[in-house]
Design an enzyme around this catalytic site. Structure first.
Site, PDB file in Angstrom:
ATOM      1  N   GLU A  63       0.806  -1.220   0.000  1.00  6.46           N
ATOM      2  CA  GLU A  63       0.000   0.000   0.000  1.00  6.46           C
ATOM      3  C   GLU A  63       0.837   1.266   0.000  1.00  6.46           C
ATOM      4  O   GLU A  63       0.404   2.317  -0.492  1.00  6.46           O
ATOM      5  CB  GLU A  63      -0.968   0.005   1.188  1.00  6.46           C
ATOM      6  CG  GLU A  63      -2.137  -0.979   1.074  1.00  6.46           C
ATOM      7  CD  GLU A  63      -1.797  -2.380   1.561  1.00  6.46           C
ATOM      8  OE1 GLU A  63      -0.600  -2.649   1.827  1.00  6.46           O
ATOM      9  OE2 GLU A  63      -2.723  -3.208   1.671  1.00  6.46           O
ATOM     10  N   PHE A 111     -11.740  -7.694  14.041  1.00  2.00           N
ATOM     11  CA  PHE A 111     -10.652  -8.123  13.149  1.00  2.00           C
ATOM     12  C   PHE A 111     -10.283  -6.993  12.186  1.00  2.00           C
ATOM     13  O   PHE A 111     -11.154  -6.430  11.527  1.00  2.00           O
ATOM     14  CB  PHE A 111     -11.093  -9.361  12.359  1.00  2.00           C
ATOM     15  CG  PHE A 111     -10.056  -9.812  11.371  1.00  2.00           C
ATOM     16  CD1 PHE A 111      -8.810 -10.266  11.799  1.00  2.00           C
ATOM     17  CD2 PHE A 111     -10.307  -9.752  10.007  1.00  2.00           C
ATOM     18  CE1 PHE A 111      -7.847 -10.649  10.886  1.00  2.00           C
ATOM     19  CE2 PHE A 111      -9.342 -10.145   9.091  1.00  2.00           C
ATOM     20  CZ  PHE A 111      -8.099 -10.591   9.534  1.00  2.00           C
ATOM     21  N   GLN A 112      -9.023  -6.685  12.124  1.00  2.96           N
ATOM     22  CA  GLN A 112      -8.481  -5.621  11.261  1.00  2.96           C
ATOM     23  C   GLN A 112      -9.119  -4.255  11.530  1.00  2.96           C
ATOM     24  O   GLN A 112      -9.239  -3.428  10.633  1.00  2.96           O
ATOM     25  CB  GLN A 112      -8.597  -6.003   9.781  1.00  2.96           C
ATOM     26  CG  GLN A 112      -7.666  -7.172   9.446  1.00  2.96           C
ATOM     27  CD  GLN A 112      -7.506  -7.417   7.958  1.00  2.96           C
ATOM     28  OE1 GLN A 112      -8.384  -7.086   7.176  1.00  2.96           O
ATOM     29  NE2 GLN A 112      -6.374  -7.993   7.576  1.00  2.96           N
ATOM     30  N   LYS A 116     -17.753  -0.647   6.528  1.00  5.87           N
ATOM     31  CA  LYS A 116     -18.214  -1.631   5.554  1.00  5.87           C
ATOM     32  C   LYS A 116     -19.739  -1.568   5.362  1.00  5.87           C
ATOM     33  O   LYS A 116     -20.228  -1.668   4.238  1.00  5.87           O
ATOM     34  CB  LYS A 116     -17.797  -3.035   5.995  1.00  5.87           C
ATOM     35  CG  LYS A 116     -17.929  -4.048   4.875  1.00  5.87           C
ATOM     36  CD  LYS A 116     -17.165  -5.313   5.191  1.00  5.87           C
ATOM     37  CE  LYS A 116     -17.340  -6.320   4.056  1.00  5.87           C
ATOM     38  NZ  LYS A 116     -16.667  -7.585   4.368  1.00  5.87           N
ATOM     39  N   MET A 139      24.010   8.813   2.051  1.00  6.49           N
ATOM     40  CA  MET A 139      23.868  10.099   2.738  1.00  6.49           C
ATOM     41  C   MET A 139      24.195   9.953   4.224  1.00  6.49           C
ATOM     42  O   MET A 139      24.821  10.831   4.821  1.00  6.49           O
ATOM     43  CB  MET A 139      22.451  10.644   2.549  1.00  6.49           C
ATOM     44  CG  MET A 139      22.263  12.047   3.077  1.00  6.49           C
ATOM     45  SD  MET A 139      23.423  13.203   2.320  1.00  6.49           S
ATOM     46  CE  MET A 139      22.415  13.879   1.000  1.00  6.49           C
TER      47      MET A 139
END
Ligand SMILES: Cc1ncc(C[n+]2csc(CCOP(=O)(O)OP(=O)(O)O)c2C)c(N)n1
Ligand SMILES: [Mg+2]
Lengths: 185, 563
Positions: free
Chosen positions: B49, B111-112, B161, B472
């Site tokens: 993502e 969940f999640q 949802k 760097m």
């Protein structure tokens, strides 16, 4: 020095959290924050007391508040003619012998005794922060069991308005009277 | 007509002109992915993502439109976080759409379930939690408006949802009403006049251009203004391209790795005209000694940037293009030959130290490679970068004539940005040549998106500057930690085999004489191609203003005698 900001925000869930998170994120020190409804059901009003080094920092706070989409107006009323009020409930350890003393103190401060129990009383006092601090100092030797304060609220007197230092913010302040001051989309 | 929340979402996205979204599906956004099949929006399936977030950001910066990225709840959303913060720091308009567990489950550690609006509160311009289908149309409309207007930035919409599934009447809001959000446009006349009085008096003025110059589309009016007032122009990392590098008034980049003559001009200026920039610590050095002789005019759309780092004499809050356009007729033509002469002297002193004058010693230097790339592409490519030394060299040596061709993570400095932002840029400008310049370290953070590029046929070229170091950080350890190298040397994969496993044609380049030919080879390939340049391992970016030092206290590249 303590600065007092009057802030109008949209009355939506989570707005208080946004304001509080902003103050933490930008490292500003909130002394007190009081929030409540206004004459308009869509708008809430916050009175925020903040410790600021100077007017530059006050400007920073004001301008940052406008970064929040839900913030409608911010005024610094610190040095304006305004009514400042705080309300405290103070539970004092006071059996029958001390009640008279508490009562007379309350009268001096135009406070009220709102509850009397066998060995304690609750004093309700409203006023400026200094007045409440003064009352607390005198009650402390008698014995304060519990205390709660609402935090300061403020309202400018008459037609006075607070200071707005952030030019261009949300169409308020300096840009309000300019033609085409705001972008159209 | 009744539509599901998911359908309403796509109806709104189509109305916003969205043609492509970058994302990843999961349990909490399945209704959105199902409804998507019925709408004319192309979906790019990423490999992580974070890739989706950077692609949407790259798309936004290359197109000037709002980018869109999607993810499911919980880990999907948290994987977006680096990309959201990157878009926030660089004022990039991206709308993020995440799925959330059903409203009745919120707060129960379902969940999640993750508090995504909570997590992203400080790294979004605004965010929303939607619990009912009938909120969707209004919120999406507002989100796009907020993302692209004023000072742009990311807006996140977290959609439960149940709200995706529920059916409701679809009413597209005709207008957006936000009482607390009115971006300013013009500055008051009286303030413009104050600015003009400072401009009239100035003997040593410098214009500082930031990202705002590009976002506002102000490049033409700025050129007009600079020429009329005969004022040299310095740019921040994100302002590069806002003023043509080849123009005699251009001073190039300012700041920590800016051109020495540019930083010296700022330190000696008697007037700074800061246009759409925010005096970041990377461009000012220590504030105690920053531009001590200069009055400052700050044109800026975000009131909270005014006086934030540097106290200015005249703030002009509003849209840069509008305000500079308003200023042009108010100023006269001036002549600053003496000042420009002084700057030219500083510049010639710097040129003597330039790595560009080094003789060929058989080694590959990133600065030279960037120059070769610039020549081969005639300065016309869109260049995205990752973060590190290669980024600074690309900024210094890929001279830009036009805006919106330079895409780099400035404020956040997010490694992993280069490749996905190039893929996003390709979706915005498919007919243009696109290169991403990355380091061997940062490339590995999002290298999995190579296959995304292949799957989409994205015609992008990857140039890995392989110094076998987190360069760097190594440079800082060399300069400021007595060369005690700590955790900067890593075992790299075989990048050629890695590319080939992703079905990307690739070549390794080890000698200077192979450079031009390999760039030409990559350019003629349709679709992604990768070049790995085995560059000098312990080269350093110069000039360098050490953190906390004054802007004029630069470490300079040691002069190397021609052999
Ligand atoms: C996500 C992230 N982690 C850590 C850093 C700190 N950092 C800045 S530059 C750099 C080294 C980058 O190495 P490489 O990608 O090989 O590029 P080089 O400097 O060698 O050109 C690191 C670790 C960062 N900017 N971003
Ligand atoms: Mg490296």
């Amino acid at each position: 020095m303590q600065y007092t900001f009057v802030t109008l925000v949209e009355n939506k869930p989570g707005v208080l959290n946004r304001v509080a998170s902003l103050f933490r994120r930008r490292n500003f020190n909130i002394e007190s924050l009081a929030v409540g409804r206004t004459e308009n059901p869509d708008i809430s009003r916050m009175t925020i007391v903040v410790e600021c080094a100077d007017d530059w920092e006050a400007h920073k706070i004001e301008a940052n508040l406008y970064k929040l989409v839900n913030v409608i107006d911010v005024q610094d009323v610190t040095r304006q003619p305004a009514v400042f009020r705080d309300l405290a409930l103070i539970k004092v350890k006071a059996g029958p012998e001390q009640r008279a003393e508490v009562n007379s103190l309350a009268q001096i401060f135009r406070a009220r005794i709102v509850d009397v129990a066998a060995d304690s009383v609750i004093v309700e006092v409203t006023g400026t922060e200094e007045k409440i601090e003064g009352m607390i100092e005198l009650l402390r030797p008698i014995g304060i069991l519990e205390m709660v304060r609402t935090g300061q609220i403020a309202m400018t007197r008459g037609a006075y308005e607070g200071t707005r230092r952030a030019p261009g913010a949300n169409g308020n302040g300096w840009h309000g009277d300019e033609e085409n001051a705001l972008a159209e989309y | 007509m009744k539509l599901s929340g998911a359908e309403i979402l796509w109806e709104c996205l189509v109305r916003e002109g969205v043609e492509v979204v970058f994302g990843y599906p999961g349990g909490a956004n399945m209704p959105i992915y199902d409804a998507m099949l019925n709408y004319p929006v192309h979906h790019v399936l990423v490999r992580h993502e974070q890739g989706a977030a950077h692609m949407a950001d790259g798309y936004a910066r290359a197109s000037g439109k709002v980018g869109v990225a999607m993810a499911t709840s919980g880990p999907g959303a948290t994987n977006l976080v680096t990309g959201i913060a990157t878009a926030m720091m660089d004022s990039s308009p991206v709308v993020f759409i995440t799925g959330q567990v059903a409203a009745h489950l919120i707060g129960g550690d379902a969940f999640q379930e993750t508090d995504v609006t909570g997590i992203t509160l400080p790294i979004t311009k605004h965010n929303y939690l939607i619990t009912r289908a009938d909120e969707i149309a209004k919120v999406v409309r507002e989100a796009f408006y907020i993302a692209r207007s004023g000072r742009p930035g990311p807006v996140l919409i977290d959609i439960c949802k149940n709200a995706q599934i529920e059916k409701t009447e679809f009413v597209y809001p005709e207008e957006v009403r936000l009482p607390g959000y009115k971006p300013p446009l013009r500055a008051p006349k009286a303030d413009l006049e104050k600015a003009v009085r400072l401009i009239e008096k100035a003997k040593r003025p410098v214009i500082l251009l930031g990202h705002g110059a590009i976002i506002s589309g102000a490049e033409e009016v700025i050129q007009h203004f600079a020429i009329k007032t005969h004022t040299p122009v310095a740019m921040t990392l994100l302002g590069l391209g806002a003023f043509p590098a080849s123009h005699p008034l251009s001073l190039g980049m300012m700041g920590m790795h800016g051109e020495a003559h540019c930083n010296l001009a700022i330190q000696n200026a008697d007037l700074l005209l800061a246009f759409g920039m925010r005096f970041d610590d990377r461009v000012t050095g220590t504030l105690k000694t920053y531009a001590p002789h200069a009055k400052k005019i700050h044109v800026e759309i975000d009131p909270s940037e005014v006086h934030k780092n540097v106290r200015v004499d005249v703030p002009l809050v509003g849209d840069l293009k509008t305000i500079v356009s308003d200023l042009i007729p108010m100023v006269d033509e001036y002549e600053h030959d003496e000042w420009l002469q002084q700057i030219a002297e500083w510049k010639s002193e710097g040129d003597a130290r330039s790595i560009m004058s080094w003789p060929d010693d058989g080694k590959l230097y990133v600065a030279h490679l960037i120059h070769d790339l610039w020549e081969a592409t005639e300065g016309g490519a869109i260049v995205t970068t990752d973060v590190g030394q290669h980024q600074m060299w690309a900024a210094q040596y890929y001279f830009l004539e036009k805006p919106k061709r330079w895409i780099t993570s400035g404020g956040a400095g997010a490694m992993g940005f280069g490749l996905p932002s190039a893929i996003g840029a390709w979706f915005a400008r498919k007919n243009e040549e696109i290169w991403t310049v990355v380091g061997d370290g940062g490339f590995q953070m999002t290298a999995a998106e190579l296959t995304t590029a292949v799957q989409e046929g994205a015609n992008i070229k990857v140039a890995i500057m392989n110094n076998n170091f987190l360069g760097m950080v190594r440079q800082w350890q060399e300069f400021f930690f007595e060369k005690r190298y700590s955790a900067v040397n890593m075992l790299n994969p075989d990048f050629i085999k890695l590319a080939e496993a992703h079905r990307v044609p690739a070549r390794r380049v080890t000698r200077p004489e192979e450079v031009k030919e390999s760039i030409a080879w990559a350019r003629q390939i349709q679709g992604p191609a990768l070049l790995e340049f085995m560059v000098e391992q312990e080269d350093a970016v110069y000039p360098m203003v050490p953190a906390g030092a004054s802007l004029h206290e630069m470490l300079r590249r040691p002069v190397r005698q021609a052999k």
